[in-house]
Motif scaffolding. Structure first.
Motif, short mmCIF file in Angstrom:
data_model
loop_
_atom_site.label_atom_id
_atom_site.label_comp_id
_atom_site.label_asym_id
_atom_site.label_seq_id
_atom_site.Cartn_x
_atom_site.Cartn_y
_atom_site.Cartn_z
N LEU A 29 -4.30 11.37 9.89
CA LEU A 29 -5.43 11.68 9.01
C LEU A 29 -6.58 12.19 9.87
CD1 LEU A 29 -5.21 8.50 6.75
CD2 LEU A 29 -4.17 10.75 6.35
N SER A 75 -5.09 17.02 8.06
CA SER A 75 -4.22 15.86 7.92
C SER A 75 -2.79 16.34 7.70
CB SER A 75 -4.67 14.98 6.76
OG SER A 75 -5.97 14.49 6.99
N TYR A 119 1.92 9.37 1.76
CA TYR A 119 0.99 10.33 2.39
C TYR A 119 -0.08 10.76 1.39
CZ TYR A 119 -0.73 14.75 4.29
OH TYR A 119 -1.53 15.77 4.72
N SER A 120 0.34 11.01 0.15
CA SER A 120 -0.61 11.43 -0.89
C SER A 120 -1.66 10.34 -1.13
CB SER A 120 0.15 11.75 -2.17
OG SER A 120 -0.74 12.11 -3.20
N MET A 121 -1.23 9.09 -1.14
CA MET A 121 -2.18 7.98 -1.33
C MET A 121 -3.17 7.90 -0.17
SD MET A 121 0.49 5.10 -2.76
CE MET A 121 -0.72 3.80 -2.61
N PHE A 122 -2.67 8.07 1.04
CA PHE A 122 -3.54 8.04 2.22
C PHE A 122 -4.57 9.17 2.17
CE2 PHE A 122 -0.45 5.33 4.64
CZ PHE A 122 -1.37 4.35 5.01
N LYS A 173 -5.75 10.69 -0.50
CA LYS A 173 -6.76 10.38 -1.51
C LYS A 173 -7.78 9.38 -0.97
CE LYS A 173 -3.77 11.26 -5.51
NZ LYS A 173 -3.05 10.63 -6.67
N LEU A 174 -7.28 8.36 -0.28
CA LEU A 174 -8.17 7.36 0.31
C LEU A 174 -9.07 8.01 1.36
CD1 LEU A 174 -9.03 4.40 0.64
CD2 LEU A 174 -7.15 4.13 2.28
N GLU A 175 -8.48 8.90 2.15
CA GLU A 175 -9.24 9.57 3.20
C GLU A 175 -10.35 10.43 2.60
OE1 GLU A 175 -8.24 12.49 7.02
OE2 GLU A 175 -7.12 12.69 5.14
N ALA A 213 -11.82 10.03 -0.21
CA ALA A 213 -12.86 9.13 -0.75
C ALA A 213 -13.77 8.63 0.36
CB ALA A 213 -12.20 7.96 -1.48
N VAL A 214 -13.19 8.28 1.50
CA VAL A 214 -13.99 7.80 2.64
C VAL A 214 -14.91 8.91 3.15
CG1 VAL A 214 -13.88 6.97 5.01
CG2 VAL A 214 -12.30 6.06 3.30
#
Length: 703
Positions: free
Chosen positions: A594, A602, A686-689, A691-693, A695-696
């Motif tokens: 990421l 990413s 990977y898609s979840m990571f 999305k989290l990235e 957001a951060v």
């Protein structure tokens, strides 16, 4: 010995014993002639290019220590001059040996011994040099010109200085290397340095390319000749070089073999460097026209000779040759006198401009009629003269290839009979008027320059080879590899075979030749409406050089194997996907990176490796072989990385395989289905990571 004299340049304990030696008595008992430097001629002094050492002064011996230091220094000056002479004239003496000149073989062997063995004593070295000087003396008026024509005047010469090739991006170069030369890479760990050494043979032209996958590098490149008197030649040295963006490259020529050394200094860097390289080595070019004309004259006068020929006899032949060359350069020679040259122009891949440049440089003129009255005058080539002679000889080169061009067009039906234009008919009817001079050729055969002006010698040589290897061209045409579907089919076949042949050197070599030949064959398969269209398409080929033309002959020699590949590409696709699947199952590691927080992309990738057992050398002990299987030093592990695009392609191939797998391979079907399911899970993670990235990143910007 020579080695001892070189060692004495450094501080030595021997100086302590000088006071106990009677050097005056030793010098009186010695032969005074051995302290005189060999007599040379002016042309040789000019070619060697460094100051000729003086005789060793033995008249003043006291005080002993200054005399000893002066003596050692002078002997080493002699040795430096001797070795430079041997390096330059080594090839000339070898050529004289090939010509069966009296004593040339013995002198050549002696020179080889001195170059390879540093324990030969100085007196013997001087004796060999004197013999070589006597051998070369009759050729004195021609030596400078011969050295230039044989490309042996410089020990080492930088042709292309170091620099990044802005036309060649690193990513494209790495992609090509992974496909064609996947072993040309090494990794430099963090906080360390790595040295890669490549052995180089005598008389080579070296082209080198260097790049890094992600980061700039500290690069140091040098060349060390197999010559104790030569210092290491710095090729390139720079810190923080941006070779991750564009390819670093250079080119040089060397007379003497040695070691080409690439050093990557990573001692102050915390991230590893993955380096990709390519080293192209070809024999130094000599003047084909000079060699061709000489061979014609040599066969005329010495083909039936049963005894070694004298130097003066060969020099007379060279006199005739250079007279012939001079008449060639001034255009006075008749085409009828050049008939024997047709074979040279047809058989050799001749670069007319380079050949003419060589023939013009260091021309000598003769003043007076006797040998004693000859004076060598070095003429600088005039650019207008070069352009004029290039025009004449290019037309003559086309003239020598007329039959080959017509045969090629007919044999491959490049221009269908009902579309043949007047230019083809004109070529067929072209009269062989050879009663004209070379200077008149541009008027009589003007059409040749008009039709073929964009073609170089390499293109004409390609036409010749394509006719000789017609089976290769017809095989490519039969396989329909140049239609849109055919191009896609060949690309898939290339990728599949590249993976399959990772540990099969012979098949990899043939495959690499096939890839190059595929490009070379296209102009002979694609139909053209006119001769002009065919010539235009042929001239657009890039990188048509002597080394690439050899690949078509490789395919011709292995045509049955290649035919089999071209007829089984569907099975190859299936096998390749299943092989990759099993290696991923056994050794695959998924890495998710990421990078948005540091303004980098990413991505995720899969790393896997292929392990191959090294062949055991103990054929008499099977138990030993079994025991060695578990030893890590007996395993050869090669790592591969699948990018996100590669993973998608792998999934697509597995999907097709799932349909095509036979019923008796149910275990493969289970593994295949599970791997597809796992890859889908990885993509979801990977898609979840991501999305989290994201957001951060948004949160950090708002704060």
């Amino acid at each position: 010995t020579c080695a001892n004299y070189r060692a004495l340049l450094s501080p030595s304990i021997i100086r302590y014993f000088l006071r106990f030696m009677d050097l005056d008595k030793i010098s009186k008992l010695s032969n005074r002639e051995q302290y005189k430097f060999p007599t040379t001629i002016l042309n040789i002094d000019t070619i060697v290019g460094i100051a000729k050492p003086k005789d060793i002064d033995m008249s003043v011996i006291n005080p002993i220590e200054p005399f000893f230091d002066r003596f050692i220094r002078q002997v080493n000056e002699w040795l430096t001059w001797f070795h430079r002479f041997f390096n330059i004239f080594h090839y000339i003496v070898e050529w004289l040996k090939t010509c069966n000149v009296v004593a040339a073989a013995d002198i050549f062997n002696d020179i080889n011994t001195i170059r390879d063995d540093d324990t030969v004593d100085c007196i013997q070295t001087k004796r060999v040099l004197e013999n070589a000087l006597r051998l070369l003396k009759p050729f004195g008026n021609h030596l400078r010109r011969i050295c230039y024509l044989f490309n042996c005047s410089n020990s080492i010469q930088i042709i292309v200085h170091e620099g990044t090739d802005n036309q060649k991006e690193s990513s494209n170069f790495i992609r090509e290397m992974k496909r064609s030369q996947s072993k040309n890479t090494f990794t430099v760990n963090s906080l360390s340095s790595a040295e890669k050494i490549f052995p180089i043979s005598d008389r080579q032209k070296i082209q080198w390319f260097l790049t890094s996958e992600k980061y700039p590098c500290n690069v140091h490149i040098e060349y060390r000749q197999h010559d104790v008197t030569a210092c290491a030649e710095l090729i390139f040295s720079k810190e923080n070089t941006s070779i991750h963006k564009h390819v670093l490259h250079g080119e040089f020529e060397t007379q003497r073999g040695g070691r080409f050394i690439i050093t990557i200094n990573n001692q102050n860097v915390t991230s590893p460097r993955t380096i990709w390289f390519q080293i192209k080595s070809t024999s130094l070019a000599i003047c084909h026209l000079f060699q061709g004309i000489f061979n014609i004259l040599y066969q005329r006068y010495f083909a039936l000779a049963t005894q070694p020929i004298r130097e003066t006899q060969l020099n007379d032949t060279l006199d005739q040759e250079f007279q012939f060359i001079d008449s060639l350069l001034n255009g006075k020679i008749k085409l009828s006198d050049m008939v024997s040259l047709k074979t040279v122009f047809y058989d050799k891949n001749i670069n007319v401009r380079e050949e003419v440049q060589r023939l013009f440089t260091n021309r000598s003129t003769t003043q007076g009629t006797s040998r004693a009255s000859r004076v060598t005058v070095v003429d600088g080539p005039d650019q207008n003269d070069i352009e004029q002679v290039c025009k004449w000889l290019k037309i003559y080169q086309y003239y020598c290839h007329i039959n080959s061009i017509v045969d090629c067009i007919r044999q491959f039906d490049i221009i269908p009979m009902d579309h043949e234009d007047e230019s083809i008919d004109h070529l067929k009817r072209l009269s062989s008027n050879e009663n004209i001079s070379l200077s008149e050729i541009s008027q009589v055969y003007k059409i040749l320059l008009e039709q073929f002006t964009t073609l170089g010698g390499e293109h004409l040589h390609l036409i010749k080879i394509s006719v000789e290897c017609s089976a290769v061209v017809k095989m490519m045409e039969k396989s329909d590899l140049y239609s849109p579907q055919g191009r896609h089919k060949f690309q898939e076949l290339r990728d599949n075979l590249t993976t399959q042949f990772q540990f099969q050197e012979r098949n990899s070599m043939i495959l690499n030749s096939l890839i190059i030949t595929y490009v070379l064959c296209e102009p002979f398969i694609t139909k053209a409406k006119t001769l002009k269209e065919f010539v235009s398409r042929l001239s657009q080929l890039r990188s048509v050089e002597e080394s690439s033309l050899k690949h078509m002959r490789v395919i011709n020699e292995n045509i049955q194997t290649v035919n089999m590949w071209l007829s089984t590409e569907e099975t190859s696709t299936l096998d390749n996907a299943l092989v990759t699947m099993e290696h991923i199952y056994k050794t695959g590691i998924i890495t998710i990176r990421l990078g948005r927080l540091i303004n980098k992309p990413s991505y995720f990738q899969i790393e896997y490796s292929i392990v191959k057992m090294r062949a055991s050398t103990d054929t008499d002990n099977l138990d030993a072989e079994v025991e060695q299987e578990d030893r890590p030093q007996d395993l050869k592990r090669t790592k591969f990385v699948l990018s996100m695009a590669d993973i998608n392609d792998h999934k697509r191939q597995l999907t097709f395989c799932n349909v095509d797998l036979p019923s008796n391979m149910s275990h493969k079907k289970v593994l295949l289905s599970e791997q597809l399911r796992l890859l889908e899970i990885v993509e979801k993670i990977y898609s979840m990571f991501v999305k989290l990235e994201i957001a951060v990143v948004k949160l950090s910007r708002n704060s």
